[in-house]
Design a protein around this motif. Structure first.
Motif, PDB file in Angstrom:
ATOM      1  N   TYR A 194      10.425   8.296   0.960  1.00  0.00           N
ATOM      2  CA  TYR A 194       9.737   9.125   1.964  1.00  0.00           C
ATOM      3  C   TYR A 194       9.307  10.209   2.111  1.00  0.00           C
ATOM      4  O   TYR A 194      10.919  10.757   2.730  1.00  0.00           O
ATOM      5  CB  TYR A 194       9.146   7.452   3.379  1.00  0.00           C
ATOM      6  CG  TYR A 194       8.223   7.379   3.139  1.00  0.00           C
ATOM      7  CD1 TYR A 194       6.970   7.131   4.103  1.00  0.00           C
ATOM      8  CD2 TYR A 194       8.126   6.239   2.691  1.00  0.00           C
ATOM      9  CE1 TYR A 194       6.348   7.071   4.512  1.00  0.00           C
ATOM     10  CE2 TYR A 194       6.909   5.127   2.221  1.00  0.00           C
ATOM     11  CZ  TYR A 194       6.188   5.466   3.317  1.00  0.00           C
ATOM     12  OH  TYR A 194       4.575   4.667   3.359  1.00  0.00           O
ATOM     13  N   LEU A 230       1.120  -0.880  -0.378  1.00  0.00           N
ATOM     14  CA  LEU A 230      -0.218  -0.002  -0.075  1.00  0.00           C
ATOM     15  C   LEU A 230       0.888   1.600   0.340  1.00  0.00           C
ATOM     16  O   LEU A 230       1.961   1.333   0.449  1.00  0.00           O
ATOM     17  CB  LEU A 230      -0.561   0.252   0.961  1.00  0.00           C
ATOM     18  CG  LEU A 230      -1.889  -0.708   1.833  1.00  0.00           C
ATOM     19  CD1 LEU A 230      -2.989  -1.081   2.466  1.00  0.00           C
ATOM     20  CD2 LEU A 230      -3.073  -1.573   0.374  1.00  0.00           C
ATOM     21  N   ARG A 231       0.426   2.728  -0.600  1.00  0.00           N
ATOM     22  CA  ARG A 231       1.217   3.634  -0.662  1.00  0.00           C
ATOM     23  C   ARG A 231       0.537   4.015   1.088  1.00  0.00           C
ATOM     24  O   ARG A 231      -0.275   3.622   1.374  1.00  0.00           O
ATOM     25  CB  ARG A 231       0.360   4.329  -1.209  1.00  0.00           C
ATOM     26  CG  ARG A 231       0.951   4.366  -2.488  1.00  0.00           C
ATOM     27  CD  ARG A 231       0.664   5.775  -3.933  1.00  0.00           C
ATOM     28  NE  ARG A 231      -0.556   6.355  -3.534  1.00  0.00           N
ATOM     29  CZ  ARG A 231      -1.559   6.229  -4.828  1.00  0.00           C
ATOM     30  NH1 ARG A 231      -1.034   5.726  -5.402  1.00  0.00           N
ATOM     31  NH2 ARG A 231      -2.999   6.314  -4.666  1.00  0.00           N
ATOM     32  N   GLY A 232       1.863   4.347   1.392  1.00  0.00           N
ATOM     33  CA  GLY A 232       2.080   5.433   2.707  1.00  0.00           C
ATOM     34  C   GLY A 232       1.808   3.894   3.982  1.00  0.00           C
ATOM     35  O   GLY A 232       1.420   4.165   5.345  1.00  0.00           O
ATOM     36  N   ARG A 285      -0.743  13.057  -1.893  1.00  0.00           N
ATOM     37  CA  ARG A 285       0.292  13.608  -2.549  1.00  0.00           C
ATOM     38  C   ARG A 285       1.285  12.080  -2.670  1.00  0.00           C
ATOM     39  O   ARG A 285       1.607  11.124  -1.551  1.00  0.00           O
ATOM     40  CB  ARG A 285       1.430  14.329  -1.520  1.00  0.00           C
ATOM     41  CG  ARG A 285       0.884  15.564  -1.396  1.00  0.00           C
ATOM     42  CD  ARG A 285       1.528  16.211   0.182  1.00  0.00           C
ATOM     43  NE  ARG A 285       2.852  16.295   0.043  1.00  0.00           N
ATOM     44  CZ  ARG A 285       3.551  15.934   1.365  1.00  0.00           C
ATOM     45  NH1 ARG A 285       2.557  16.583   2.318  1.00  0.00           N
ATOM     46  NH2 ARG A 285       4.758  15.856   0.884  1.00  0.00           N
ATOM     47  N   PRO A 286       1.449  11.048  -4.125  1.00  0.00           N
ATOM     48  CA  PRO A 286       1.533   9.720  -3.489  1.00  0.00           C
ATOM     49  C   PRO A 286       3.039   9.993  -3.754  1.00  0.00           C
ATOM     50  O   PRO A 286       3.939   8.844  -2.404  1.00  0.00           O
ATOM     51  CB  PRO A 286       1.279   8.794  -5.244  1.00  0.00           C
ATOM     52  CG  PRO A 286       0.305  10.069  -5.573  1.00  0.00           C
ATOM     53  CD  PRO A 286       0.256  11.799  -4.934  1.00  0.00           C
ATOM     54  N   ALA A 287       3.937  10.643  -4.072  1.00  0.00           N
ATOM     55  CA  ALA A 287       5.329  10.429  -3.834  1.00  0.00           C
ATOM     56  C   ALA A 287       6.375  10.552  -2.235  1.00  0.00           C
ATOM     57  O   ALA A 287       6.816  10.496  -2.135  1.00  0.00           O
ATOM     58  CB  ALA A 287       6.222  11.970  -5.125  1.00  0.00           C
ATOM     59  N   ALA A 320       4.867   9.238   0.057  1.00  0.00           N
ATOM     60  CA  ALA A 320       4.844   8.139   0.423  1.00  0.00           C
ATOM     61  C   ALA A 320       4.237   6.619  -0.473  1.00  0.00           C
ATOM     62  O   ALA A 320       3.468   5.738  -0.727  1.00  0.00           O
ATOM     63  CB  ALA A 320       3.558   7.826   1.736  1.00  0.00           C
ATOM     64  N   PRO A 321       4.953   6.119  -1.073  1.00  0.00           N
ATOM     65  CA  PRO A 321       5.523   5.170  -2.182  1.00  0.00           C
ATOM     66  C   PRO A 321       5.405   4.639  -0.968  1.00  0.00           C
ATOM     67  O   PRO A 321       5.818   3.508  -0.354  1.00  0.00           O
ATOM     68  CB  PRO A 321       6.638   5.430  -2.427  1.00  0.00           C
ATOM     69  CG  PRO A 321       7.685   5.790  -2.515  1.00  0.00           C
ATOM     70  CD  PRO A 321       6.638   6.970  -0.420  1.00  0.00           C
ATOM     71  N   ALA A 322       4.525   2.998  -2.100  1.00  0.00           N
ATOM     72  CA  ALA A 322       4.727   1.393  -2.011  1.00  0.00           C
ATOM     73  C   ALA A 322       6.115   1.166  -1.600  1.00  0.00           C
ATOM     74  O   ALA A 322       6.739   1.645  -2.407  1.00  0.00           O
ATOM     75  CB  ALA A 322       3.231   0.464  -2.201  1.00  0.00           C
ATOM     76  N   ARG A 371      12.825   4.515   0.977  1.00  0.00           N
ATOM     77  CA  ARG A 371      11.987   4.355   0.122  1.00  0.00           C
ATOM     78  C   ARG A 371      11.387   5.823  -0.703  1.00  0.00           C
ATOM     79  O   ARG A 371      10.536   5.410  -0.690  1.00  0.00           O
ATOM     80  CB  ARG A 371      10.331   3.483   0.549  1.00  0.00           C
ATOM     81  CG  ARG A 371      10.608   2.048   1.023  1.00  0.00           C
ATOM     82  CD  ARG A 371      11.252   1.343   0.301  1.00  0.00           C
ATOM     83  NE  ARG A 371      10.529   1.780  -1.698  1.00  0.00           N
ATOM     84  CZ  ARG A 371      11.326   1.195  -2.380  1.00  0.00           C
ATOM     85  NH1 ARG A 371      12.639   0.710  -3.296  1.00  0.00           N
ATOM     86  NH2 ARG A 371      10.005   1.189  -3.441  1.00  0.00           N
ATOM     87  N   ALA A 424      -0.603   9.842   1.418  1.00  0.00           N
ATOM     88  CA  ALA A 424      -0.501   8.926   0.022  1.00  0.00           C
ATOM     89  C   ALA A 424      -1.220   8.884  -1.159  1.00  0.00           C
ATOM     90  O   ALA A 424      -0.498   8.926  -1.914  1.00  0.00           O
ATOM     91  CB  ALA A 424      -0.668   7.495   1.095  1.00  0.00           C
TER      92      ALA A 424
END
Length: 472
Positions: free
Chosen positions: A151, A109-111, A233-235, A237-239, A149, A230
């Motif tokens: 974050y 999961l993202r985050g 701002r997906p970048a 907290a990437p999976a 990762r 997440a």
């Protein structure tokens, strides 16, 4: 007030309580030991007040009985037992296994890493309750992984600091043990001040039960914030890519059960025995201490060397707490000897808004004091002064205790002197700037303040479970 007994110096007698409080704050900010600052400053003011005829030494005659009462208080025996339990679990490296397993579980999961840190913080809070050890451990283990990762540094730092402080509110919490004793004394003092007496009191178990729902609310709001970041701002907290996840499927499920079951059994044994009324918090703490030793032994982490380290650290922390308690008792007696309780009572009762205004002001003062003082000083110095006054206004003691506990939790996060910030700064790599740590904790501070507002509007979130279980 005592000033009425000494017409020649009414102004001095009225100013002495405020001067005493400010002198203690200044002494603490200069870096002197807390217990000696409280007791020493108070005794110095008592001597000065006696010379000017505005303090009666008779108030200090109660000191021997007060100290004896502290040393023989069965409730406070839970403090060294819970400290022993937390230190032993920290030495058994439970956090390391939990973080690795949760990261594999939520990695897709993202985050997911942020959620893992929050859940592990909750589990450690329910089994150790030692903020410093939790923040340092998660900082050493999870911060490098989160940085690899990609974050956001502020999100990673804020999540670790905030999750580490959950031990302040989620039982079994040392803060709740100390607050339980202080609130109980304040409740009895409020009854005496009103000229009434009731055998009813407030136990540590009541605060434990009352804090369960607010503690879980904090965890839920932390996780919602991480999920929101997440998504927006997906970048930040990437999976974790599939090829970097070591386990999946049945193998992962077996690993999760093997890692989660032992600490959960310990938590159920401690908290379950309290909630079921089978054991007092002190008895449950003894069960927890023994269970922590068994857990450490099953992991091959129990030997004479480790036991010696755990016992020494437990003795140091317990001695610190009890010495501060004695110093705060001296301060409280001298403060009351100057009529400080009457001054504070008159001020709070005359505020606009009545009890709502008084509670709002006290919470604001506690929040601001958290910027410069530790929760132990605030618990032992401020709460005994304002507690009887607020309880005399008809507030529920369990609700007030939980509100104060959550407010004190922010003292670990508020810059520039939040202890969680210091703990993380000490183990964070140089590329994590202090400003990023400060920015990261701000959203979590706001979340805690929002929870305080929610509990103020719906106090049943605190009082419903104790009343349902115990009818209190």
């Amino acid at each position: 007030m005592l000033g009425a007994c000494h017409p020649g110096t009414p102004a001095l007698s009225e100013w002495m309580p405020l001067l005493l409080f400010l002198a203690v704050i200044l002494t603490l900010m200069l870096g002197y030991p807390v217990a000696l600052s409280l007791g020493g400053t108070a005794l110095a003011f008592a001597l000065i007040g006696g010379l000017f005829g505005v303090f009666e030494p008779v108030f200090l005659e109660a000191l021997p009985n007060r100290i004896f009462g502290i040393m023989t208080n069965e409730t406070l025996i839970a403090v060294p037992l819970f400290v022993f339990m937390g230190v032993m679990l920290e030495r058994s490296r439970v956090a390391e296994s939990l973080l690795e397993t949760m990261a594999m579980l939520f990695g897709p999961l993202r985050g997911g890493l942020g959620l893992s840190v929050t859940l592990v913080g909750m589990l450690l809070a329910a089994s150790t309750g030692i903020v410093g050890a939790t923040v340092v451990t998660m900082g050493l283990l999870s911060l490098p992984v989160m940085m690899r990762r990609n974050y956001s540094p502020s999100l990673a730092a804020g999540t670790i600091c905030a999750s580490g402080t959950l031990g302040q509110i989620i039982p079994p919490s040392i803060v709740l043990v100390l607050l339980g004793d202080v609130i109980s004394s304040a409740y009895q003092q409020a009854q005496l001040d009103q000229g009434v007496w009731s055998p009813d009191t407030v136990s540590v178990g009541d605060l434990f039960v009352g804090a369960l729902i607010p503690g879980l609310m904090l965890v839920a709001f932390y996780m919602l914030y991480i999920i929101g970041v997440a998504v927006l701002r997906p970048a930040a907290a990437p999976a974790i890519p599939r090829e970097e996840r070591a386990l999946s499927g049945v193998a992962l499920l077996v690993r999760v059960l093997a890692v989660l079951v032992p600490p959960l059994v310990l938590v159920v044994a401690v908290l379950g025995s309290i909630l079921a009324g089978m054991a007092t918090p002190t008895e449950a703490a003894a069960v927890g201490a023994l269970g922590a030793m068994v857990l450490a032994a099953t992991r091959g982490r129990l030997n004479l060397g480790i036991l010696n380290q755990v016992v020494q650290q437990t003795a140091l922390m317990t001695s610190m707490v009890f010495l501060i308690f004695i110093g705060a008792t001296i301060f409280s007696l001298v403060f009351r000897g100057f009529g400080g309780d009457d001054v504070v009572s008159a001020f709070l009762t005359e505020l606009p808004g009545g009890v709502v205004g008084a509670v709002a002001l006290v919470m604001l003062v506690l929040f601001l004091l958290g910027f410069i003082l530790d929760f132990i000083e605030i618990t032992f110095v401020v709460v005994p002064i304002v507690g009887p006054i607020l309880l005399a206004m008809g507030l529920d003691p369990i609700w007030l205790g939980v509100m104060i506990a959550i407010n004190l939790q922010t003292s670990f996060l508020t810059p520039p002197f939040g202890f969680s910030l210091f703990y993380l700064r000490g183990v964070a790599p140089p590329e994590i700037k202090t400003s990023a740590i400060y920015r990261g904790v701000i959203p979590f501070i706001l979340i805690q303040l929002c929870v305080l507002v929610i509990l103020a509007v719906w106090p049943a979130l605190v009082t419903w479970l104790p009343r349902t279980l115990y009818g209190s």
